[in-house]
Design a protein around this motif. Sequence first.
Motif, PDB file in Angstrom:
ATOM      1  N   PHE A 108       0.860  -1.185   0.000  1.00  0.00           N
ATOM      2  CA  PHE A 108       0.000   0.000   0.000  1.00  0.00           C
ATOM      3  C   PHE A 108       0.896   1.235   0.000  1.00  0.00           C
ATOM      4  CE2 PHE A 108      -2.330   3.406   2.164  1.00  0.00           C
ATOM      5  CZ  PHE A 108      -3.519   3.416   1.430  1.00  0.00           C
ATOM      6  N   ILE A 109       0.632   2.114  -0.935  1.00  0.00           N
ATOM      7  CA  ILE A 109       1.431   3.336  -1.047  1.00  0.00           C
ATOM      8  C   ILE A 109       0.717   4.468  -0.312  1.00  0.00           C
ATOM      9  CG2 ILE A 109       2.428   5.020  -2.632  1.00  0.00           C
ATOM     10  CD1 ILE A 109       3.728   2.254  -2.767  1.00  0.00           C
ATOM     11  N   HIS A 110       1.457   5.131   0.558  1.00  0.00           N
ATOM     12  CA  HIS A 110       0.880   6.240   1.321  1.00  0.00           C
ATOM     13  C   HIS A 110       0.393   7.318   0.347  1.00  0.00           C
ATOM     14  CE1 HIS A 110       0.422   9.478   4.186  1.00  0.00           C
ATOM     15  NE2 HIS A 110       0.819   8.707   5.206  1.00  0.00           N
ATOM     16  N   PRO A 111      -0.894   7.713   0.434  1.00  0.00           N
ATOM     17  CA  PRO A 111      -1.420   8.668  -0.551  1.00  0.00           C
ATOM     18  C   PRO A 111      -0.741  10.030  -0.507  1.00  0.00           C
ATOM     19  CG  PRO A 111      -3.191   7.660   0.734  1.00  0.00           C
ATOM     20  CD  PRO A 111      -1.902   7.259   1.384  1.00  0.00           C
ATOM     21  N   ARG A 112      -0.181  10.401   0.634  1.00  0.00           N
ATOM     22  CA  ARG A 112       0.450  11.724   0.731  1.00  0.00           C
ATOM     23  C   ARG A 112       1.934  11.671   0.439  1.00  0.00           C
ATOM     24  NH1 ARG A 112       3.014  14.228   4.896  1.00  0.00           N
ATOM     25  NH2 ARG A 112       2.320  12.663   6.405  1.00  0.00           N
ATOM     26  N   THR A 113       2.626  10.658   0.971  1.00  0.00           N
ATOM     27  CA  THR A 113       4.091  10.639   0.848  1.00  0.00           C
ATOM     28  C   THR A 113       4.579   9.809  -0.330  1.00  0.00           C
ATOM     29  OG1 THR A 113       4.355   8.682   2.260  1.00  0.00           O
ATOM     30  CG2 THR A 113       4.257  10.834   3.362  1.00  0.00           C
ATOM     31  N   GLY A 114       3.732   8.896  -0.812  1.00  0.00           N
ATOM     32  CA  GLY A 114       4.161   8.036  -1.917  1.00  0.00           C
ATOM     33  C   GLY A 114       5.072   6.909  -1.484  1.00  0.00           C
ATOM     34  N   ILE A 115       5.189   6.699  -0.188  1.00  0.00           N
ATOM     35  CA  ILE A 115       6.093   5.680   0.348  1.00  0.00           C
ATOM     36  C   ILE A 115       5.268   4.479   0.814  1.00  0.00           C
ATOM     37  CG2 ILE A 115       7.720   5.208   2.230  1.00  0.00           C
ATOM     38  CD1 ILE A 115       8.476   8.202   2.051  1.00  0.00           C
TER      39      ILE A 115
END
Lengths: 143, 350
Positions: A108-115
Amino acid sequence: MPEAKGIQKIVDGLERDLSGPLAETCLLLVNRLSQMPADQLRRLTFPLLGGLAEREPQDALLQSAVTALTTVRHNPLVLYFIFLDVEDDREIDVSAAEVMQSLKDGLFIHPRTGIPVAEFKALLQPAYRISPEFSSVLLDARN
Amino acid sequence: MSVAQAMTALRNRMPWPVAQKVLKRIGVRRSRGWDNTLKAVNDAGVRPDREDELIRALQEHLLCGEKLVQFYQLDDEMMNALRYSLLLMELPKNIFSAIYPMQVDADEVRAGDHTRPVLAEVARLPFGSALIFASIRHTTSRESLGLGDLPAEAAEALSGYAEVIGVRRQKLEAIDVLWIPDEGNTIELRVDFPWGMLQEQGKVALANLAAACIATLGRDYLSNQVNLFPAIQSLYDKEGDGSMVELGFMVSGSAQKLEKSRRDGHCCRTEAYHVGGKQALAMPIQPYRVSVIWPEADGENESRAEVSLNGTSLMTADPEAFLGSMTVRNCADLTEYQYLRERMLEHLAV
């Protein structure tokens, strides 16, 4: 009246395809939701929906009814997921499709950080909003 | 223990507003701020008949001041066994138990050993008994820095920032408690949780304390943890029960709200903006974070002791939300703490 037709169309579909307690619970939810302003139906959680249906949030019938209300044939509700951005203490909406893909991939990619987010399942909860079609029906009814 | 040692220990642990109240009650003369008060006490001393009270105030604060708390429910058999085991408890010899309630000296703290909690005291007290554990804890806290406190060059370099946050790493002697009440079957773990300490570090401290309790008692009494999340809604619903000075909630339109009213202690539940806003909603609000004070908790003076249940907004969407711990701040003594405990147990229906 046009507004009656809109809601009646949803009701007719539910009565046609469902029966028994499941149909009753779906109709109760639609009836209660239809009496509320559309802009207040964007974050419907199981505890709130349980309150409307007069059932416990964990109740299996409630969960079946909510699922039925998100199917293609009867879609007053749209499933999405809430992601808790812990650092920012805020919620971010994530589509059901994206979460399903993340569960499949285990990523799952963090929607804000992209990490990538470790242990992401604990930071996601399902929620519902009314569908654009149902929202139109409610707006028409008020106009 | 000397008065100077007790005052230094209090200075290290007790928030200034709490200290003012406690020192006033004891009859110790206060000056402006901690430093001046310590100086005044060192210069003038404390009346001999007040010394014991001062030391008792420290002892009580060690047990209930600035804590992160968990509740556990026991059945009758376990509760009886736990109370019986207290009678047989032998206090081990270690650097903490040798001098409790005095704190170990600064060199020991700086050395940073003894990070696992060890039993420092077994105490019978009003309302219950306590297994008191001590350790040296490494903490990280985030603190706001005033630009005026920085050297001119640094202040100028940072002048474009509205707020400057410093991360402080420190070691301190932590006092953690297993509380066994005289009445009822709900026991507690309490760990030191000074202002600014990160929640995650508090959780680690609770886990370490739980492990120490199991090892010390030879039995796991902590298998049935009480879920505190339902108490949030219960507290919100019971207008007039304490003053809700902080309230975080979600609304079905998806907005996230956080209301605070610590300045005057006015209750968020009945504050005009909140009441008016709620009337405009078709669905109930979903509280997930509350802080409550009970001004009457002290019995004599107005209490500012505060219980905080810090859930997350995500919990409002979870039919099985679980909140394991709560924060207790500004608690002056065991009597005040007991009042908060009883209010919470009523809301938890345990």
